[in-house]
Design an enzyme around this catalytic site. Structure first.
Site, PDB file in Angstrom:
ATOM      1  N   HIS A 228      61.598  31.412  65.860  1.00 29.02           N
ATOM      2  CA  HIS A 228      60.938  31.595  64.551  1.00 29.02           C
ATOM      3  C   HIS A 228      59.622  32.348  64.769  1.00 29.02           C
ATOM      4  O   HIS A 228      59.630  33.438  65.305  1.00 29.02           O
ATOM      5  CB  HIS A 228      60.771  30.200  63.921  1.00 29.02           C
ATOM      6  N   HIS A 269      68.002  38.496  62.527  1.00 30.64           N
ATOM      7  CA  HIS A 269      67.389  37.659  61.498  1.00 30.64           C
ATOM      8  C   HIS A 269      68.473  36.798  60.857  1.00 30.64           C
ATOM      9  O   HIS A 269      69.617  37.221  60.733  1.00 30.64           O
ATOM     10  CB  HIS A 269      66.731  38.536  60.410  1.00 30.64           C
ATOM     11  N   ASP A 327      58.513  40.441  63.559  1.00 33.66           N
ATOM     12  CA  ASP A 327      57.755  40.122  64.776  1.00 33.66           C
ATOM     13  C   ASP A 327      57.753  41.248  65.797  1.00 33.66           C
ATOM     14  O   ASP A 327      57.016  41.192  66.773  1.00 33.66           O
ATOM     15  CB  ASP A 327      58.354  38.864  65.423  1.00 33.66           C
TER      16      ASP A 327
HETATM   17  C1  SDX Z   1      61.279  34.933  61.911  1.00 33.12           C
HETATM   18  O1  SDX Z   1      63.974  32.860  58.358  1.00 33.12           O
HETATM   19  C2  SDX Z   1      62.956  33.602  58.252  1.00 33.12           C
HETATM   20  O2  SDX Z   1      62.675  34.124  57.214  1.00 33.12           O
HETATM   21  C3  SDX Z   1      62.124  33.744  59.486  1.00 33.12           C
HETATM   22  C4  SDX Z   1      61.036  34.777  59.425  1.00 33.12           C
HETATM   23  C5  SDX Z   1      59.972  34.367  58.463  1.00 33.12           C
HETATM   24  O3  SDX Z   1      59.264  35.263  57.972  1.00 33.12           O
HETATM   25  O4  SDX Z   1      59.763  33.149  58.278  1.00 33.12           O
HETATM   26  O5  SDX Z   1      61.544  36.023  59.042  1.00 33.12           O
HETATM   27  C6  SDX Z   1      60.339  34.939  60.773  1.00 33.12           C
HETATM   28  O6  SDX Z   1      61.526  33.876  62.435  1.00 33.12           O
HETATM   29  C7  SDX Z   1      61.931  36.228  62.339  1.00 33.12           C
HETATM   30  C8  SDX Z   1      62.960  36.018  63.518  1.00 33.12           C
HETATM   31  C9  SDX Z   1      62.136  35.983  64.798  1.00 33.12           C
HETATM   32  N1  SDX Z   1      62.993  35.589  65.939  1.00 33.12           N
HETATM   33  C10 SDX Z   1      63.303  36.484  66.898  1.00 33.12           C
HETATM   34  O7  SDX Z   1      63.008  37.679  66.869  1.00 33.12           O
HETATM   35  C11 SDX Z   1      64.031  35.860  68.081  1.00 33.12           C
HETATM   36  C12 SDX Z   1      65.225  36.755  68.477  1.00 33.12           C
HETATM   37  N2  SDX Z   1      66.200  36.701  67.386  1.00 33.12           N
HETATM   38  C13 SDX Z   1      67.075  35.638  67.410  1.00 33.12           C
HETATM   39  O8  SDX Z   1      67.046  34.598  68.246  1.00 33.12           O
HETATM   40  C14 SDX Z   1      68.056  35.578  66.260  1.00 33.12           C
HETATM   41  O9  SDX Z   1      68.336  36.841  65.837  1.00 33.12           O
HETATM   42  C15 SDX Z   1      67.627  34.728  65.094  1.00 33.12           C
HETATM   43  C16 SDX Z   1      67.238  33.350  65.529  1.00 33.12           C
HETATM   44  C17 SDX Z   1      66.485  35.354  64.382  1.00 33.12           C
HETATM   45  C18 SDX Z   1      68.835  34.638  64.191  1.00 33.12           C
HETATM   46  O10 SDX Z   1      69.778  33.945  64.965  1.00 33.12           O
HETATM   47  P1  SDX Z   1      71.226  33.727  64.460  1.00 33.12           P
HETATM   48  O11 SDX Z   1      71.231  33.315  63.029  1.00 33.12           O
HETATM   49  O12 SDX Z   1      71.966  32.853  65.435  1.00 33.12           O
HETATM   50  O13 SDX Z   1      71.810  35.188  64.536  1.00 33.12           O
HETATM   51  P2  SDX Z   1      73.197  35.496  64.084  1.00 33.12           P
HETATM   52  O14 SDX Z   1      74.017  34.278  63.857  1.00 33.12           O
HETATM   53  O15 SDX Z   1      73.082  36.435  62.935  1.00 33.12           O
HETATM   54  O16 SDX Z   1      73.759  36.203  65.402  1.00 33.12           O
HETATM   55  C19 SDX Z   1      74.825  37.080  65.272  1.00 33.12           C
HETATM   56  C20 SDX Z   1      75.186  37.514  66.686  1.00 33.12           C
HETATM   57  C21 SDX Z   1      75.364  36.356  67.688  1.00 33.12           C
HETATM   58  O17 SDX Z   1      76.337  36.787  68.611  1.00 33.12           O
HETATM   59  P3  SDX Z   1      77.854  36.181  68.462  1.00 33.12           P
HETATM   60  O18 SDX Z   1      77.712  34.665  68.599  1.00 33.12           O
HETATM   61  O19 SDX Z   1      78.331  36.620  67.096  1.00 33.12           O
HETATM   62  O20 SDX Z   1      78.605  36.810  69.605  1.00 33.12           O
HETATM   63  O21 SDX Z   1      74.126  38.321  67.208  1.00 33.12           O
HETATM   64  C22 SDX Z   1      73.638  37.721  68.406  1.00 33.12           C
HETATM   65  C23 SDX Z   1      74.039  36.255  68.393  1.00 33.12           C
HETATM   66  O22 SDX Z   1      74.194  35.785  69.731  1.00 33.12           O
HETATM   67  N3  SDX Z   1      72.186  37.847  68.357  1.00 33.12           N
HETATM   68  C24 SDX Z   1      71.470  38.473  69.285  1.00 33.12           C
HETATM   69  C25 SDX Z   1      70.139  38.391  68.820  1.00 33.12           C
HETATM   70  N4  SDX Z   1      70.106  37.736  67.658  1.00 33.12           N
HETATM   71  C26 SDX Z   1      71.381  37.388  67.375  1.00 33.12           C
HETATM   72  N5  SDX Z   1      71.814  39.072  70.452  1.00 33.12           N
HETATM   73  C27 SDX Z   1      70.788  39.630  71.162  1.00 33.12           C
HETATM   74  N6  SDX Z   1      69.476  39.606  70.779  1.00 33.12           N
HETATM   75  C28 SDX Z   1      69.137  38.995  69.622  1.00 33.12           C
HETATM   76  N7  SDX Z   1      67.840  38.975  69.228  1.00 33.12           N
END
Ligand code: SDX
Length: 387
Positions: A228, A269, A327
């Site tokens: 997050h 996201h 971020d």
């Molecule tokens: C914020 O919710 C909000 O509004 C939050 C926020 C706010 O203003 O409050 O916007 C702020 O928290 C922004 C997000 C910051 N976090 C990061 O940048 C950390 C890196 N990103 C992630 O860990 C991830 O993308 C999340 C946590 C943000 C979302 O995770 P999800 O919901 O598990 O992602 P998804 O289900 O859409 O993933 C789809 C696929 C998955 O692979 P499969 O299981 O389908 O094979 O994409 C992959 C994930 O493994 N994936 C990534 C990835 N994010 C998702 N692979 C590589 N790098 C990444 N960053």
């Protein structure tokens, strides 16, 4: 209908709450605060005006804005007991732990003179929170640097005041308009984001009728995590670990390796499956700050821009809909301003405090029930204790 969104009952049965504050369309990369697009607010508004909009539902006129800004300034000093609490922590403590404790401590300082049921008392709490978050943020920074606290200066605007309290009494305290504007935009772009994990925590915590500062402290705890708000700190650590443009391909391949939990910080996201509109504005601010500081050739910026380009063209990331989020660029701006990475999420929390508060206020200003998330039970059916 009549300019407002309405949803069919079916949608509401899955939604966690109803709100008029922020609308997000993740597929189209749309973010509206009380109907106003985030890029227009970033261009024409400022953080405190956007705070007023989030809290009151309308943009303030000149007199309303002046009164709001003054009320925030008049409530920006932190109680001596909270200053002592901050100084009681080890200098090595993570600033988010210090901030979380300090904001929870405000519940001890303001525990008897406000009534949640009275709108004017809730306004006073808003002035205290919005006024003191940058002061607390600067105090956590000064504490980890082992330097004396700098008092709020009412002659300065919100972001200038934060930078002066952070870098005051040092060479960096000559706050340039470009840096102050970039800082204000960072606060503004983080102000609110609908029902993200930390805002949902504040709503759930607040739904028990607890002290609002205690509910906000729960939100700070949630924001801290790297999935997050902790992502901005993780982005800089990742860029520094990558170290050079030549190493990017290795990390991109690692991010695709299902066996490896490595994720590219600052990408992806829960909601935006297209670009994050805040990232576009943040990227523009990063370019402005770095060119003013003569850091256009900053190696980390070069890595970030190359990483973004690869990710936007790479089939895997396109298929997974992984775009830079808010971020990705904010950390580069804060590092350029001289803010250490461990402070990045504290800055995020400072900007987001108004969003947490606006959602809490929206909830408690009308009849509400304590939240009770449902679960899908997958355990044993009833069975008898063995004879
Ligand atoms: C914020 O919710 C909000 O509004 C939050 C926020 C706010 O203003 O409050 O916007 C702020 O928290 C922004 C997000 C910051 N976090 C990061 O940048 C950390 C890196 N990103 C992630 O860990 C991830 O993308 C999340 C946590 C943000 C979302 O995770 P999800 O919901 O598990 O992602 P998804 O289900 O859409 O993933 C789809 C696929 C998955 O692979 P499969 O299981 O389908 O094979 O994409 C992959 C994930 O493994 N994936 C990534 C990835 N994010 C998702 N692979 C590589 N790098 C990444 N960053």
């Amino acid at each position: 209908k009549n300019g407002f969104f309405t949803y069919d009952p079916g949608f509401m049965s899955t939604a966690s709450c109803e709100s008029k504050i922020t609308f997000i369309d993740g597929g189209k990369g749309i973010l509206l605060h009380r109907g106003y697009p985030i890029d227009q607010l970033a261009e024409h508004s400022d953080y405190l005006e956007t705070c007023y909009l989030l809290l009151k539902g309308e943009l303030p006129n000149a007199e309303q804005k002046q009164q709001f800004v003054q009320a925030v300034k008049d409530n920006s000093a932190v109680a001596p007991s909270i200053a002592k609490l901050i100084q009681s922590f080890p200098k090595e403590a993570h600033p988010m732990a210090v901030l979380c404790s300090a904001v929870a401590g405000l519940a001890a300082v303001y525990n008897d003179d406000t009534d949640i049921a009275k709108a004017e008392d809730r306004d006073t709490t808003a002035y205290r929170l919005i006024g003191q978050m940058p002061t607390l943020a600067a105090m956590t920074f000064k504490h980890l640097k082992g330097e004396d606290f700098v008092e709020p200066n009412k002659a300065l605007d919100y972001a200038e005041n934060y930078l002066n309290m952070t870098f005051g009494n040092s060479a960096a305290s000559k706050v340039s308009p470009t840096l102050a504007k970039a800082m204000d935009r960072i606060f503004l772009l983080h102000a609110d984001h609908e029902q993200n994990a930390s805002t949902s925590t504040v709503r759930l915590s607040g739904s028990s009728g607890t002290n609002p500062f205690a509910a906000i402290a729960a939100g700070i705890s949630t924001l801290w995590g790297p999935a997050h708000g902790g992502a901005n700190e993780a982005v800089l650590n990742m860029l520094e670990e990558i170290g050079s443009v030549e190493n990017i391909d290795t990390y991109v391949e690692k991010a695709k390796d299902k066996a490896d939990p490595f994720r590219l910080m600052g990408f992806g996201h829960r909601v935006y499956k297209n670009f994050d509109p805040r990232a576009k504005v943040m990227k523009q601010a990063a370019d402005e700050v770095l060119s003013e500081l003569g850091l256009e050739n900053d190696p980390l910026l070069a890595i970030a821009k190359k990483l973004e380009k690869i990710a936007l063209e790479d089939e895997y990331f396109i298929q997974k809909k992984l775009y830079p989020n808010v971020d990705f660029y904010s950390g580069i701006i804060m590092k350029a301003i001289g803010i250490p990475t461990e402070m990045f999420t504290v800055i995020f929390a400072t900007g987001r405090a108004v969003g947490w508060y606006a959602h809490w206020d929206e909830m408690v200003s009308q009849p509400y029930k304590i939240g009770r998330p449902r679960q899908r039970y997958t355990g044993y059916a009833k069975r008898d204790y063995p004879e």
